[in-house]
Write an enzyme that holds these catalytic residues in place. Sequence first.
Site, PDB file in Angstrom:
ATOM      1  N   ASP A  11       0.841  -0.921  -0.418  1.00 21.26           N
ATOM      2  CA  ASP A  11       0.134   0.064  -0.748  1.00 21.26           C
ATOM      3  C   ASP A  11       1.165   1.257  -0.307  1.00 21.26           C
ATOM      4  OD1 ASP A  11       0.839  -0.346   2.904  1.00 21.26           O
ATOM      5  OD2 ASP A  11      -0.668   0.551   3.731  1.00 21.26           O
ATOM      6  N   HIS A 243       8.336  -0.979  10.054  1.00 23.66           N
ATOM      7  CA  HIS A 243       6.970  -2.383   9.918  1.00 23.66           C
ATOM      8  C   HIS A 243       7.569  -3.321   8.731  1.00 23.66           C
ATOM      9  CE1 HIS A 243       4.917  -1.663  13.073  1.00 23.66           C
ATOM     10  NE2 HIS A 243       5.045   0.038  12.685  1.00 23.66           N
TER      11      HIS A 243
HETATM   12  C1  BDR Z   1       1.746  -1.586   8.484  1.00 23.68           C
HETATM   13  O1  BDR Z   1       0.679  -0.067   8.695  1.00 23.68           O
HETATM   14  C2  BDR Z   1       1.146   0.453   7.272  1.00 23.68           C
HETATM   15  O2  BDR Z   1       0.701   1.800   7.869  1.00 23.68           O
HETATM   16  C3  BDR Z   1       2.374   0.467   7.533  1.00 23.68           C
HETATM   17  O3  BDR Z   1       3.004   0.429   5.867  1.00 23.68           O
HETATM   18  C4  BDR Z   1       2.689  -0.666   8.209  1.00 23.68           C
HETATM   19  O4  BDR Z   1       1.889  -1.964   6.595  1.00 23.68           O
HETATM   20  C5  BDR Z   1       2.099  -1.308  10.144  1.00 23.68           C
HETATM   21  O5  BDR Z   1       1.013  -1.517  10.925  1.00 23.68           O
HETATM   22 CA    CA Z   2       2.266  -1.144   4.187  1.00 25.36          CA
END
Ligand code: BDR
Ligand code: CA
Length: 319
Positions: A11, A243
Amino acid sequence: MTPVPLILDMDFGIDDSMALLYLVGSGRAEIVAVGTVHGNTSAVQAARNARQLLHVMRLGTVPVARGEAGPWNQDVHYAAEVHGNDGVGGMASIDEPPGTIAEESAAEQIVRLARERPGELVLLATGPLSNVGRAFELEPHLDTLLRAIVVMGGAVAVPGNMTPHAEANIRHDPEAAERVFCAARNLILVPLDITMSCRITDVEMRRINGAPSSPSTDLVRAMLPQYLDFNARDLGVVGFPLHDPTAAVLALDPLAADYLEAAVQVEVEGTLTRGMTCVDRRPAPVASARPTVRIAMQPRRSLVEEFVRTAFEHPAGAG
Ligand code: BDR
Ligand code: CA
């Protein structure tokens, strides 16, 4: 070392961009194709962000396919407060980036490539699982055609980040995530349990800011103030958790973490707990008919160090 051939399903927000920077900087990833999905921003904007970054990395010929515009069973929600309105902290180019959009959907692209190269490709998903779930609807044996499916998402023994009990990628499409956990027999889950422990602090930020300039490192570095601001407000700390980059490291080297092996079920009903990833962690868990998921719980070495060095300080091959 032979590069790992990857399909990315993202995303394309700020940490998705950092994950791609790491992968290309490692020199150990073959980016076969990219699919985009709603989440941090729209699937359309995510595709623009992907093409912009691929272009500055001189990877403009990598096919980019747009994916699901929204979740399967709820209204779409973009994480503009985390990633900015364009998903990349205001750094999206005003002009349409070079490179074309594939005619097929992201899910169709996953299935086609998995059939063309059975057992070879790793699917790295760092957004809501709407496309991956759709790909399983198109090809119920998708897992047997992929070498592994690596997913950033979920929270097993720690709080959620979007709600008290749910992590954002899973909360953005609980039904699609549940579809994937029911089907995938080769899934590596990279939840908040490990990603929250891999955190860039002010020490690493100084290193990132002092790292050499290149079109791709400069672009991603310019996204970071938005991410730092959000994390300072949200967590009250200087820095941010890695993340999606942690999932990227594990997609190349699964041995870099310790795992809990268990079935995962997504709560799709609960008013307080919708999107929660439920794992039976009792000493004698009830046997489940679901596939076992390898859940990364802690790093076996400093993935933060590896990320900073590879993505920013000593990247191989990035533009
Ligand atoms: C996930 O949520 C998105 O905002 C970040 O890109 C990551 O994939 C973390 O919770
Ligand atoms: Ca993400």
